[in-house]
Write a protein that holds these residues in place. Structure first.
Motif, short mmCIF file in Angstrom:
data_model
loop_
_atom_site.label_atom_id
_atom_site.label_comp_id
_atom_site.label_asym_id
_atom_site.label_seq_id
_atom_site.Cartn_x
_atom_site.Cartn_y
_atom_site.Cartn_z
N TRP A 96 0.82 -1.18 0.00
CA TRP A 96 0.00 0.00 0.00
C TRP A 96 0.86 1.24 0.00
O TRP A 96 0.48 2.27 -0.54
CB TRP A 96 -0.99 -0.01 1.17
N TYR A 97 2.06 1.14 0.60
CA TYR A 97 2.95 2.30 0.68
C TYR A 97 3.37 2.77 -0.71
O TYR A 97 3.38 3.96 -1.00
CB TYR A 97 4.17 1.93 1.53
N ARG A 98 3.68 1.81 -1.57
CA ARG A 98 4.08 2.14 -2.94
C ARG A 98 2.93 2.82 -3.69
O ARG A 98 3.13 3.79 -4.42
CB ARG A 98 4.50 0.86 -3.65
N ASP A 99 1.72 2.33 -3.50
CA ASP A 99 0.54 2.93 -4.14
C ASP A 99 0.32 4.36 -3.65
O ASP A 99 -0.02 5.25 -4.42
CB ASP A 99 -0.72 2.10 -3.87
N LEU A 100 0.53 4.57 -2.35
CA LEU A 100 0.38 5.91 -1.78
C LEU A 100 1.42 6.86 -2.37
O LEU A 100 1.09 7.98 -2.76
CB LEU A 100 0.51 5.87 -0.26
N GLN A 101 2.67 6.41 -2.46
CA GLN A 101 3.71 7.24 -3.06
C GLN A 101 3.35 7.62 -4.50
O GLN A 101 3.51 8.76 -4.90
CB GLN A 101 5.05 6.51 -3.06
N HIS A 102 2.90 6.63 -5.24
CA HIS A 102 2.53 6.88 -6.64
C HIS A 102 1.38 7.89 -6.73
O HIS A 102 1.40 8.81 -7.54
CB HIS A 102 2.15 5.57 -7.32
N LEU B 201 0.62 10.20 -4.67
CA LEU B 201 1.07 11.52 -4.27
C LEU B 201 2.15 12.08 -5.19
O LEU B 201 2.56 13.22 -5.05
CB LEU B 201 1.60 11.48 -2.84
N GLY B 202 2.60 11.25 -6.13
CA GLY B 202 3.63 11.69 -7.08
C GLY B 202 5.01 11.82 -6.46
O GLY B 202 5.83 12.62 -6.91
N ILE B 203 5.26 11.04 -5.42
CA ILE B 203 6.58 11.08 -4.77
C ILE B 203 7.23 9.71 -4.85
O ILE B 203 6.60 8.73 -5.19
CB ILE B 203 6.47 11.53 -3.29
N GLY B 204 8.48 9.68 -4.49
CA GLY B 204 9.20 8.41 -4.47
C GLY B 204 9.77 8.08 -5.83
O GLY B 204 9.74 8.88 -6.75
N GLY B 205 10.29 6.94 -5.95
CA GLY B 205 10.88 6.47 -7.18
C GLY B 205 10.95 4.97 -7.14
O GLY B 205 10.29 4.33 -6.33
N PRO B 206 11.75 4.42 -8.00
CA PRO B 206 11.84 2.95 -8.01
C PRO B 206 12.43 2.44 -6.69
O PRO B 206 13.26 3.10 -6.08
CB PRO B 206 12.78 2.65 -9.18
#
Length: 83
Positions: free
Chosen positions: A1-7, A9-14
Motif C-alpha cells: 500500500w505504501y508504494r501505491d500511496l507514493q505513486h 502523491l507523485g513522490i518516491g521512485g523505483p
C-alpha cells in the motif's frame, strides 16, 4: 500500500530489494523469515536483476528467488548480469 500511496502523491521512485542486505546472512530464524517473504516481494516487483557470480545458486533462497521469478514474470523482465 505504501508504494501505491507514493505513486498517488507523485513522490518516491523505483524501489529495490537487495537480498544480500535484506535477508539476514547469519541468524537462521531471521533468514528464514526473510526467505518466506520473497514470493510476495517478487510478485509485486516489475523486474528482477541478478548480479550473477558462481556463488549465486549455491544458496537455497537465491535458487528459490530465481525459480519464483521465472514462474511469476515474463522472462524478458529477468536480467542477469555476470560480475
Amino acid at each position: 500500500w505504501y508504494r501505491d500511496l507514493q505513486h498517488a502523491l507523485g513522490i518516491g521512485g523505483p524501489s529495490a530489494f537487495l537480498d544480500k542486505t535484506c535477508i539476514h546472512q547469519v541468524n537462521m530464524d531471521k533468514q528464514r523469515a526473510g526467505i518466506k517473504k520473497l514470493g510476495a516481494y517478487l510478485n509485486s516487483s516489475d523486474e528482477m536483476v541478478i548480479l550473477y557470480t558462481d556463488l549465486y545458486l549455491q544458496k537455497v533462497w537465491t535458487a528459490y528467488e530465481l525459480a519464483t521469478s521465472i514462474v511469476l514474470k515474463e522472462t524478458d523482465k529477468l536480467h542477469v548480469i555476470p560480475i
